[in-house]
Design a protein around this motif. Structure first.
Motif, short mmCIF file in Angstrom:
data_model
loop_
_atom_site.label_atom_id
_atom_site.label_comp_id
_atom_site.label_asym_id
_atom_site.label_seq_id
_atom_site.Cartn_x
_atom_site.Cartn_y
_atom_site.Cartn_z
N UNK A 53 29.62 -56.81 0.70
CA UNK A 53 30.41 -55.59 0.64
C UNK A 53 30.62 -55.21 -0.82
N UNK A 54 30.46 -53.93 -1.14
CA UNK A 54 30.59 -53.49 -2.53
C UNK A 54 31.65 -52.41 -2.64
N UNK A 55 32.40 -52.47 -3.72
CA UNK A 55 33.38 -51.44 -4.05
C UNK A 55 33.43 -51.31 -5.57
N UNK A 56 33.07 -50.14 -6.07
CA UNK A 56 33.05 -49.88 -7.51
C UNK A 56 32.12 -50.88 -8.22
N UNK A 57 32.66 -51.69 -9.12
CA UNK A 57 31.79 -52.60 -9.88
C UNK A 57 31.96 -54.06 -9.46
N UNK A 58 32.49 -54.29 -8.26
CA UNK A 58 32.64 -55.66 -7.78
C UNK A 58 32.10 -55.77 -6.36
N UNK A 59 31.66 -56.94 -6.00
CA UNK A 59 31.13 -57.17 -4.65
C UNK A 59 31.76 -58.42 -4.06
N UNK A 60 31.75 -58.47 -2.75
CA UNK A 60 32.16 -59.67 -2.03
C UNK A 60 30.94 -60.14 -1.23
N UNK A 61 30.51 -61.34 -1.48
CA UNK A 61 29.40 -61.94 -0.74
C UNK A 61 30.03 -62.89 0.28
N UNK A 62 29.84 -62.57 1.56
CA UNK A 62 30.48 -63.33 2.64
C UNK A 62 29.41 -64.17 3.33
N UNK A 63 29.56 -65.49 3.22
CA UNK A 63 28.63 -66.41 3.87
C UNK A 63 29.24 -66.86 5.19
N UNK A 64 28.40 -67.01 6.21
CA UNK A 64 28.87 -67.44 7.52
C UNK A 64 27.93 -68.48 8.10
#
Length: 105
Positions: A31-42
């Motif tokens: 998931x990306x928002x502006x200049x940061x991302x969240x990488x979600x591992x499952x």
């Protein structure tokens, strides 16, 4: 008398395990928002189906890594290089995700 094969003193160290949490992932979302991302591992885990006695598999998040878009780009380059080296040695890595993307095009 000197030994030519002697290693420098700093090169001989006792290995110490690092106290870093380890996780296994069989899936990933970004998931990306502006200049940061969240990488979600499952990963997939067994789960009972209510009122049936059956067992199914569900995907549950195991860890979220937040990073800058620049770090994500570095990660993408390093991951691609790693996969290319593995495929060169063992053959093409097939995934359900990539098969699904090729069908959509």
């Amino acid at each position: 008398m000197t030994e030519n094969n002697a290693q420098p003193q700093h090169a001989v160290q006792k290995a110490v395990p690092m106290a870093i949490p380890e996780y296994y992932a069989s899936g990933v979302q970004i998931g990306a928002a502006a200049n940061t991302v969240a990488v979600i591992f499952s990963r997939n885990v067994p789960a009972p189906v209510p009122d049936t006695g059956d067992i199914t598999s569900v995907s549950v998040p195991t860890v979220v890594m937040h990073m800058s878009i620049q770090t994500l780009k570095d990660l993408a380059v390093l991951a691609n290089e790693t996969v290319q080296a593995i495929e060169k040695q063992y053959g093409v890595v097939e995934t359900d995700f990539l098969r699904g993307r090729s069908v959509q095009k």
